[in-house]
Write a protein that holds these residues in place. Structure first.
Motif, PDB file in Angstrom:
ATOM      1  N   ALA A 249       7.099  13.022 -11.900  1.00 42.25           N
ATOM      2  CA  ALA A 249       7.871  12.348 -12.940  1.00 42.25           C
ATOM      3  C   ALA A 249       7.449  12.826 -14.331  1.00 42.25           C
ATOM      4  O   ALA A 249       8.293  13.040 -15.219  1.00 42.25           O
ATOM      5  N   TYR A 250       6.150  13.033 -14.524  1.00 45.88           N
ATOM      6  CA  TYR A 250       5.661  13.537 -15.815  1.00 45.88           C
ATOM      7  C   TYR A 250       6.217  14.931 -16.094  1.00 45.88           C
ATOM      8  O   TYR A 250       6.664  15.227 -17.216  1.00 45.88           O
ATOM      9  N   THR A 251       6.206  15.792 -15.083  1.00 45.34           N
ATOM     10  CA  THR A 251       6.705  17.153 -15.253  1.00 45.34           C
ATOM     11  C   THR A 251       8.183  17.153 -15.619  1.00 45.34           C
ATOM     12  O   THR A 251       8.619  17.876 -16.524  1.00 45.34           O
ATOM     13  N   ILE A 252       8.973  16.345 -14.908  1.00 49.77           N
ATOM     14  CA  ILE A 252      10.410  16.289 -15.178  1.00 49.77           C
ATOM     15  C   ILE A 252      10.677  15.727 -16.582  1.00 49.77           C
ATOM     16  O   ILE A 252      11.499  16.255 -17.337  1.00 49.77           O
ATOM     17  N   ALA A 253       9.956  14.657 -16.934  1.00 53.13           N
ATOM     18  CA  ALA A 253      10.178  14.036 -18.243  1.00 53.13           C
ATOM     19  C   ALA A 253       9.850  14.989 -19.377  1.00 53.13           C
ATOM     20  O   ALA A 253      10.627  15.147 -20.341  1.00 53.13           O
TER      21      ALA A 253
ATOM     22  N   TYR B  21       0.828  -1.204   0.000  1.00 52.91           N
ATOM     23  CA  TYR B  21       0.000   0.000   0.000  1.00 52.91           C
ATOM     24  C   TYR B  21       0.868   1.263   0.000  1.00 52.91           C
ATOM     25  O   TYR B  21       0.592   2.221  -0.732  1.00 52.91           O
ATOM     26  N   SER B  22       1.917   1.282   0.806  1.00 50.10           N
ATOM     27  CA  SER B  22       2.803   2.450   0.870  1.00 50.10           C
ATOM     28  C   SER B  22       3.487   2.687  -0.465  1.00 50.10           C
ATOM     29  O   SER B  22       3.608   3.827  -0.922  1.00 50.10           O
ATOM     30  N   ALA B  23       3.944   1.595  -1.105  1.00 51.12           N
ATOM     31  CA  ALA B  23       4.606   1.731  -2.406  1.00 51.12           C
ATOM     32  C   ALA B  23       3.645   2.270  -3.460  1.00 51.12           C
ATOM     33  O   ALA B  23       4.006   3.149  -4.261  1.00 51.12           O
ATOM     34  N   MET B  24       2.406   1.771  -3.461  1.00 49.58           N
ATOM     35  CA  MET B  24       1.409   2.246  -4.428  1.00 49.58           C
ATOM     36  C   MET B  24       1.089   3.724  -4.204  1.00 49.58           C
ATOM     37  O   MET B  24       0.986   4.503  -5.158  1.00 49.58           O
ATOM     38  N   ALA B  25       0.932   4.121  -2.932  1.00 50.41           N
ATOM     39  CA  ALA B  25       0.647   5.527  -2.629  1.00 50.41           C
ATOM     40  C   ALA B  25       1.822   6.413  -3.030  1.00 50.41           C
ATOM     41  O   ALA B  25       1.628   7.510  -3.585  1.00 50.41           O
ATOM     42  N   PHE B  26       3.031   5.944  -2.769  1.00 48.53           N
ATOM     43  CA  PHE B  26       4.221   6.718  -3.109  1.00 48.53           C
ATOM     44  C   PHE B  26       4.339   6.889  -4.625  1.00 48.53           C
ATOM     45  O   PHE B  26       4.628   7.988  -5.117  1.00 48.53           O
ATOM     46  N   ILE B  27       4.090   5.821  -5.371  1.00 52.87           N
ATOM     47  CA  ILE B  27       4.146   5.891  -6.831  1.00 52.87           C
ATOM     48  C   ILE B  27       3.066   6.829  -7.367  1.00 52.87           C
ATOM     49  O   ILE B  27       3.308   7.642  -8.271  1.00 52.87           O
ATOM     50  N   PHE B  28       1.870   6.751  -6.788  1.00 55.39           N
ATOM     51  CA  PHE B  28       0.768   7.613  -7.218  1.00 55.39           C
ATOM     52  C   PHE B  28       1.107   9.088  -7.009  1.00 55.39           C
ATOM     53  O   PHE B  28       0.792   9.938  -7.844  1.00 55.39           O
ATOM     54  N   LEU B  29       1.763   9.409  -5.901  1.00 55.92           N
ATOM     55  CA  LEU B  29       2.136  10.791  -5.622  1.00 55.92           C
ATOM     56  C   LEU B  29       3.243  11.281  -6.546  1.00 55.92           C
ATOM     57  O   LEU B  29       3.307  12.471  -6.887  1.00 55.92           O
TER      58      LEU B  29
END
Length: 265
Positions: A25-29, A12-20
């Motif tokens: 990541a989109y902005t940087i890319a 759950y923590s990994a999924m929440a972290f990825i979602f945030l």
């Protein structure tokens, strides 16, 4: 189920972290996207956007306005908020509880209500909207957060340390600057950083009170209809990297101080 429960919190923590992190990541890319008219579709990798970021003058002007407003509003809100926090904790006066309620009120008021109310006040007073009105609006909005942060720090101070300073023939000014202020400094810095972040990021209150001036959030909102320019993504990415660097420096500095104190003890 027992085996799954052992790893559920990590999943759950990994999924929440990825979602945030996906928007970041989109902005940087897309700050490296070789865009022409729009910055919605990936067209190729390039560093040109980072070297020519200010060729789109509107982007840098909006960013400069946001930095100017954030710095001035932070200085005003931090100064006033620190004094109010000291007064609320250290002194007893009439209407103290009412003052506390009024200070906390902007935190609980929706931004659209606060922004519209301030815009109406400026209109009735005949004050032209611009950078000045944005600074006043942001100062009022950030003041409550500064008071809350600094007040918690003031309440945790030991009055015996200030009494010791007075016993050593220190006048009130010397006691404040040599004892009270250094102990308050971490709370003041935290309040200032929070105030700047809130001011730099604000869109709703700014949009009601900005007039013809454009801040960075306002520019991004307007440009989002046709695809945020890569230059805006560059600035946003640079701000993110700067924030990460400041956090790392603060953590490393604190760790070094703890090691020094441990060695000294």
């Amino acid at each position: 189920m027992r085996g799954f429960g052992k790893y559920a919190i990590w999943v759950y923590s990994a999924m929440a972290f990825i979602f945030l992190l996906i928007p970041i990541a989109y902005t940087i890319a897309f700050s490296f996207n070789d865009s022409r008219r729009t910055n919605i579709i990936w067209s190729g990798f390039t560093f040109e956007n980072w070297f020519t970021v200010c060729e789109a003058q509107t982007v840098c002007q909006a960013f400069g306005n946001s930095v100017l407003i954030g710095v001035v509003a932070t200085l005003l809100a931090t100064t006033l908020g620190t004094m109010i926090a000291l007064a609320l904790v250290r002194y007893r006066f009439r209407f103290r509880n009412a003052t506390t309620l009024l200070i906390f009120l902007p935190m609980t008021t929706p931004e659209v209500v606060l922004g519209a109310g301030l815009a109406a006040q400026f209109l009735q007073a005949g004050v032209p909207k611009g950078i000045g009105t944005i600074i006043l609006a942001h100062t009022l909005f950030c003041l409550s957060f500064v008071v809350v942060t600094v007040r918690a720090r003031v309440a945790s101070l030991d009055p015996a340390l200030e009494e010791a300073g007075r016993d050593l023939y220190g006048n009130p000014t010397q006691v404040f600057w040599r004892i009270t202020f250094p102990m308050l400094l971490p709370g003041i810095v935290a309040a200032a950083l929070l105030s700047f972040a809130l001011s730099f990021d604000d869109f709703i209150i700014t949009n009601f009170n900005r007039g013809a001036d454009v801040t960075f959030p306002s520019y991004v909102y307007t440009a989002a209809a046709r695809g945020i320019p890569a230059e805006a993504n560059v600035i946003a990415s640079a701000v993110f990297f700067l924030a990460i660097a400041l956090v790392l420096i603060a953590q490393l500095t604190a760790a070094a101080r703890r090691r020094q104190l441990a060695k000294a003890g």
